[in-house]
Write a protein that holds these residues in place. Sequence first.
Motif, PDB file in Angstrom:
ATOM      1  N   ALA A 148       0.820  -1.205   0.000  1.00 40.87           N
ATOM      2  CA  ALA A 148       0.000   0.000   0.000  1.00 40.87           C
ATOM      3  C   ALA A 148       0.853   1.254   0.000  1.00 40.87           C
ATOM      4  CB  ALA A 148      -0.926   0.011   1.218  1.00 40.87           C
ATOM      5  N   ALA A 149       0.246   2.328  -0.492  1.00 39.40           N
ATOM      6  CA  ALA A 149       0.795   3.672  -0.330  1.00 39.40           C
ATOM      7  C   ALA A 149      -0.142   4.411   0.600  1.00 39.40           C
ATOM      8  CB  ALA A 149       0.901   4.383  -1.681  1.00 39.40           C
ATOM      9  N   TRP A 150       0.379   5.361   1.362  1.00 38.57           N
ATOM     10  CA  TRP A 150      -0.489   6.067   2.298  1.00 38.57           C
ATOM     11  C   TRP A 150      -0.007   7.493   2.541  1.00 38.57           C
ATOM     12  CZ3 TRP A 150       3.057   2.441   3.811  1.00 38.57           C
ATOM     13  CH2 TRP A 150       4.000   2.820   4.774  1.00 38.57           C
ATOM     14  N   SER A 151      -0.916   8.297   3.066  1.00 36.34           N
ATOM     15  CA  SER A 151      -0.615   9.673   3.437  1.00 36.34           C
ATOM     16  C   SER A 151      -1.230   9.941   4.795  1.00 36.34           C
ATOM     17  CB  SER A 151      -1.172  10.658   2.404  1.00 36.34           C
ATOM     18  OG  SER A 151      -0.854  11.998   2.749  1.00 36.34           O
ATOM     19  N   ALA A 152      -0.503  10.607   5.669  1.00 33.09           N
ATOM     20  CA  ALA A 152      -0.989  10.906   7.011  1.00 33.09           C
ATOM     21  C   ALA A 152      -0.803  12.389   7.307  1.00 33.09           C
ATOM     22  CB  ALA A 152      -0.245  10.070   8.056  1.00 33.09           C
TER      23      ALA A 152
END
Length: 244
Positions: A148-152
């Motif tokens: 997965a790729a993610w942004s926080a």
Amino acid sequence: MWLGVVVSGAAITVMLAACAAPSGGAPAETTSGDTAPVATSTLPATTSVATTQPSTPAPTTPPATTHPDGGLEVATVAAWIQRLLDAEFAATDPPPGVLGAYQVICEDQGRLETGDVLACRGEPRTEPDFQLDPTGVVVYVLDHTGRAAWSAGTDVPDTTSDLLALHEAAPHGLFCRDLMSPDGTGSLFDGYGRPDDSAYFWSLVYWSLEGRPDRMDADHDGIPCETVHSPAVVADVLAGGPTF
């Protein structure tokens, strides 16, 4: 950035703390596809699309756990993120007052497919006199292994229902170039002014929520916005990991 995962029943607890990356620009779009109809996303698993990704998995990718009804468990995606970030955490020295990484709770219970997105909330774990703001974590599932790729961030939605509401309120039918326009769209998915990886990540999320339209994938290879973002940025995001 630090992350850990605890599974309790249907709830997934992920511990995360993030640091920012430098910003940059993006090249101009050169081609576009035909306009495609807009799809409506539903919970608990958001828009399901099959995405063509690089075939070589990360060396730390765990075996995938499938949902009884088919697809991935949320825990498989969370575990992939945990494994990737644990290596970074082992090499860091947390600041005084931080008892642990952010505790992110993913409340979605439906199955996940390649191209799905979900949002979780992050709660800081600190001494009482050391305050950190809560954060949201938006995740884009890259393949059947849970990669997965993610942004926080504090400006990121912390539930999938909030993410879907923001998409519903955003302009629909946009092209990749529209998301990178200096004029902006006034939505979460605007890429102009973001770091390169983050800008492409939010294009992926918008593309998924729109129903994987051909207008954003002119060559129909399952990878959108390749004419707007550099090959290096696209490859970096599709390899999985954080985008800031």
